[in-house]
Design an enzyme around this catalytic site. Structure first.
Site, PDB file in Angstrom:
ATOM      1  N   ALA A  15       0.918  -1.183   0.123  1.00 53.32           N
ATOM      2  CA  ALA A  15       0.212   0.080   0.051  1.00 53.32           C
ATOM      3  C   ALA A  15       0.829   1.212   0.089  1.00 53.32           C
ATOM      4  CB  ALA A  15      -0.996   0.054   1.067  1.00 53.32           C
ATOM      5  N   SER A  16       2.220   0.978  -0.238  1.00 50.42           N
ATOM      6  CA  SER A  16       2.935   2.344  -0.089  1.00 50.42           C
ATOM      7  C   SER A  16       2.811   3.390  -1.507  1.00 50.42           C
ATOM      8  CB  SER A  16       4.710   2.024   0.002  1.00 50.42           C
ATOM      9  OG  SER A  16       4.968   1.299  -0.875  1.00 50.42           O
ATOM     10  N   ARG A  17       2.292   2.666  -2.578  1.00 53.17           N
ATOM     11  CA  ARG A  17       2.225   3.582  -3.767  1.00 53.17           C
ATOM     12  C   ARG A  17       1.185   2.907  -4.606  1.00 53.17           C
ATOM     13  NH1 ARG A  17       7.579   1.056  -7.024  1.00 53.17           N
ATOM     14  NH2 ARG A  17       6.400  -0.455  -8.287  1.00 53.17           N
ATOM     15  N   ASP A  65       6.720  -9.023   3.944  1.00 49.48           N
ATOM     16  CA  ASP A  65       6.826  -9.395   2.823  1.00 49.48           C
ATOM     17  C   ASP A  65       5.764 -10.529   2.485  1.00 49.48           C
ATOM     18  OD1 ASP A  65       7.525 -10.523   0.284  1.00 49.48           O
ATOM     19  OD2 ASP A  65       9.731 -10.774   0.631  1.00 49.48           O
ATOM     20  N   VAL A  66       4.893 -10.063   1.496  1.00 52.39           N
ATOM     21  CA  VAL A  66       3.907 -11.080   1.361  1.00 52.39           C
ATOM     22  C   VAL A  66       4.132 -12.283   0.812  1.00 52.39           C
ATOM     23  CG1 VAL A  66       1.730 -11.401  -0.254  1.00 52.39           C
ATOM     24  CG2 VAL A  66       1.981  -9.106   0.851  1.00 52.39           C
ATOM     25  N   SER A 144      -6.387  -9.282 -11.989  1.00 49.74           N
ATOM     26  CA  SER A 144      -6.063  -8.504 -13.390  1.00 49.74           C
ATOM     27  C   SER A 144      -6.982  -9.057 -14.377  1.00 49.74           C
ATOM     28  CB  SER A 144      -4.571  -8.564 -13.429  1.00 49.74           C
ATOM     29  OG  SER A 144      -4.285  -7.922 -15.009  1.00 49.74           O
ATOM     30  N   TYR A 157       2.569 -14.192 -14.981  1.00 42.35           N
ATOM     31  CA  TYR A 157       1.334 -13.037 -14.411  1.00 42.35           C
ATOM     32  C   TYR A 157       0.181 -13.505 -14.579  1.00 42.35           C
ATOM     33  CZ  TYR A 157      -0.426  -8.332 -13.279  1.00 42.35           C
ATOM     34  OH  TYR A 157      -1.121  -7.418 -12.813  1.00 42.35           O
ATOM     35  N   ALA A 159      -0.978 -16.665 -15.202  1.00 44.83           N
ATOM     36  CA  ALA A 159      -1.298 -17.764 -14.376  1.00 44.83           C
ATOM     37  C   ALA A 159      -1.664 -17.490 -12.948  1.00 44.83           C
ATOM     38  CB  ALA A 159      -0.039 -18.780 -14.379  1.00 44.83           C
ATOM     39  N   LYS A 161      -2.584 -14.550 -11.738  1.00 44.83           N
ATOM     40  CA  LYS A 161      -3.879 -13.630 -11.662  1.00 44.83           C
ATOM     41  C   LYS A 161      -5.206 -14.445 -11.872  1.00 44.83           C
ATOM     42  CE  LYS A 161      -2.091  -9.649 -10.542  1.00 44.83           C
ATOM     43  NZ  LYS A 161      -2.314  -9.075  -9.167  1.00 44.83           N
TER      44      LYS A 161
HETATM   45  P1  NAD Z   1       2.714  -1.110  -8.302  1.00 50.79           P
HETATM   46  O1  NAD Z   1       4.322  -1.697  -8.770  1.00 50.79           O
HETATM   47  O2  NAD Z   1       2.853   0.450  -8.558  1.00 50.79           O
HETATM   48  O3  NAD Z   1       2.589  -1.347  -6.673  1.00 50.79           O
HETATM   49  C1  NAD Z   1       2.630  -2.728  -6.079  1.00 50.79           C
HETATM   50  C2  NAD Z   1       3.012  -2.433  -4.706  1.00 50.79           C
HETATM   51  O4  NAD Z   1       3.229  -3.850  -4.000  1.00 50.79           O
HETATM   52  C3  NAD Z   1       4.354  -1.721  -4.591  1.00 50.79           C
HETATM   53  O5  NAD Z   1       4.394  -0.732  -3.446  1.00 50.79           O
HETATM   54  C4  NAD Z   1       5.339  -2.973  -4.311  1.00 50.79           C
HETATM   55  O6  NAD Z   1       6.489  -2.518  -3.044  1.00 50.79           O
HETATM   56  C5  NAD Z   1       4.374  -3.960  -3.230  1.00 50.79           C
HETATM   57  N1  NAD Z   1       4.837  -5.171  -3.412  1.00 50.79           N
HETATM   58  C6  NAD Z   1       5.302  -6.077  -4.450  1.00 50.79           C
HETATM   59  N2  NAD Z   1       5.861  -7.230  -3.711  1.00 50.79           N
HETATM   60  C7  NAD Z   1       5.414  -7.037  -2.421  1.00 50.79           C
HETATM   61  C8  NAD Z   1       5.734  -8.108  -1.494  1.00 50.79           C
HETATM   62  N3  NAD Z   1       6.133  -9.381  -1.699  1.00 50.79           N
HETATM   63  N4  NAD Z   1       5.295  -7.912  -0.105  1.00 50.79           N
HETATM   64  C9  NAD Z   1       4.783  -6.583   0.074  1.00 50.79           C
HETATM   65  N5  NAD Z   1       4.403  -5.555  -0.904  1.00 50.79           N
HETATM   66  C10 NAD Z   1       4.993  -5.898  -2.203  1.00 50.79           C
HETATM   67  O7  NAD Z   1       1.744  -1.729  -9.009  1.00 50.79           O
HETATM   68  P2  NAD Z   1       0.323  -1.141  -9.282  1.00 50.79           P
HETATM   69  O8  NAD Z   1      -0.016  -1.028 -10.366  1.00 50.79           O
HETATM   70  O9  NAD Z   1      -0.219  -0.290  -7.976  1.00 50.79           O
HETATM   71  O10 NAD Z   1      -0.564  -2.726  -8.781  1.00 50.79           O
HETATM   72  C11 NAD Z   1      -1.292  -2.886  -7.676  1.00 50.79           C
HETATM   73  C12 NAD Z   1      -1.773  -4.429  -7.764  1.00 50.79           C
HETATM   74  O11 NAD Z   1      -2.936  -4.190  -9.065  1.00 50.79           O
HETATM   75  C13 NAD Z   1      -0.985  -5.464  -8.326  1.00 50.79           C
HETATM   76  O12 NAD Z   1      -1.719  -6.737  -7.612  1.00 50.79           O
HETATM   77  C14 NAD Z   1      -1.217  -5.490  -9.989  1.00 50.79           C
HETATM   78  O13 NAD Z   1      -0.736  -6.861 -10.335  1.00 50.79           O
HETATM   79  C15 NAD Z   1      -2.484  -5.200 -10.043  1.00 50.79           C
HETATM   80  N6  NAD Z   1      -2.995  -4.713 -11.196  1.00 50.79           N
HETATM   81  C16 NAD Z   1      -2.445  -3.568 -11.835  1.00 50.79           C
HETATM   82  C17 NAD Z   1      -2.867  -2.939 -13.151  1.00 50.79           C
HETATM   83  C18 NAD Z   1      -2.464  -1.774 -13.699  1.00 50.79           C
HETATM   84  O14 NAD Z   1      -2.558  -1.377 -14.755  1.00 50.79           O
HETATM   85  N7  NAD Z   1      -1.327  -0.898 -13.050  1.00 50.79           N
HETATM   86  C19 NAD Z   1      -3.610  -3.721 -13.801  1.00 50.79           C
HETATM   87  C20 NAD Z   1      -4.103  -4.879 -13.342  1.00 50.79           C
HETATM   88  C21 NAD Z   1      -3.778  -5.328 -12.013  1.00 50.79           C
END
Ligand code: NAD
Length: 251
Positions: A15-17, A65-66, A144, A157, A159, A161
């Site tokens: 949730a940091s970004r 770490d998830v 996704s 990815y 697989a 999702k």
């Molecule tokens: P992002 O990369 O901006 O953010 C992902 C966050 O997850 C980051 O803060 C990262 O540090 C954290 N993270 C990664 N591995 C981790 C772990 N092992 N433990 C704890 N934190 C961890 O990505 P986003 O675009 O904000 O995506 C968020 C979610 O939405 C993801 O699951 C992504 O697959 C999904 N998603 C994104 C999109 C898109 O277009 N951006 C589309 C479909 C699905």
């Protein structure tokens, strides 16, 4: 419609970004106390907490770490110590390691499955126990559109999702009698670091051609769906997969 989450406690992973940050801020704005989980970016997570608390919300940053099941209990403990309970789990953290399957390294398969699928399964398992005690819970998993359609260069990815969709439906079936719902959200093409870093201008324009609403989505638009599914207004919705994708997968 009752979207007030006052008294609820939520964990949002990653949730940091990006989308996770928007989800944490939206849940807090609706009244929930929010655990802002992060893996490495302590300063960014602290900034999310500051943003929430500056608006009168409740939030706490917790490192875990998830992908590492050993850290799940500590995440849960920190949540219940700070806020007394856990009602809502948003499985948001996710990574990509893109490559064509023929070139894909074993580590690229393992890393993506470990974080995006295995980690989600084991964290959900840990969080379900306290939810069962409360006879109320919401598990909202960010899958996704790639899990629905597949994508060249993202077999790992896709697989993971797609796996999350079956996982979420299974949780919904196992937990229905316990007052716990489980739903998956499939974001489409959302404007975050994940998409900005991974895609060229040309690829972005190609993707936009396939979106009826003809634009990228915003993280807040995913967060709106999460708030709804977390609320009492969605109490009769479980085992569903909601695409929030500008119509990309409607055909
Ligand atoms: P992002 O990369 O901006 O953010 C992902 C966050 O997850 C980051 O803060 C990262 O540090 C954290 N993270 C990664 N591995 C981790 C772990 N092992 N433990 C704890 N934190 C961890 O990505 P986003 O675009 O904000 O995506 C968020 C979610 O939405 C993801 O699951 C992504 O697959 C999904 N998603 C994104 C999109 C898109 O277009 N951006 C589309 C479909 C699905």
């Amino acid at each position: 419609m009752q979207l007030d989450l006052t008294g609820r406690v939520a964990i949002v992973t990653g949730a940091s970004r990006g989308i996770g940050r928007a989800i944490a801020e939206a849940l807090a704005a609706s009244g929930a106390a929010v655990v802002v989980n992060y893996r490495g970016s302590e300063a960014a997570a602290a900034e999310v907490v500051e943003t929430i608390t500056a608006k009168g919300g409740k939030a706490l940053a917790v490192q875990a770490d998830v992908a590492d099941a050993a850290s799940h209990e500590a995440l849960l403990k920190a949540t219940t110590e700070a806020f007394g309970r856990v009602d809502i789990l948003v499985n948001n953290a996710g990574i990509t390691r893109d490559n064509l399957l023929l070139r894909m390294k074993e580590s690229e398969v393992d890393d993506v499955l470990q974080t995006n699928l295995r980690g989600v399964m084991l964290l959900t398992k840990a969080v379900l126990r306290p939810m069962m005690k409360n006879k109320w819970g919401r598990v909202i998993t960010i899958s996704s559109v790639i899990g629905l359609t597949g994508n060249a260069g993202q077999a790992n990815y896709a697989a993971a999702k797609a796996g999350l969709i079956g996982f979420s439906k299974s949780v919904a079936q196992e937990m229905a009698s316990r007052g716990i719902t489980a739903n998956a959200i499939c974001p489409g093409f959302i404007e975050t670091d994940m998409t900005r870093n991974a895609m060229s201008e040309e690829l972005i324009n190609k993707a936009l051609d396939r979106i009826p609403l003809a634009r990228m989505g915003q993280p807040a638009e995913i967060a709106n769906a999460v708030v709804f599914l977390a609320s009492d207004a969605a109490g009769y919705i479980t085992g569903q997969t909601l695409a929030v994708d500008g119509g990309m997968t409607m055909y």
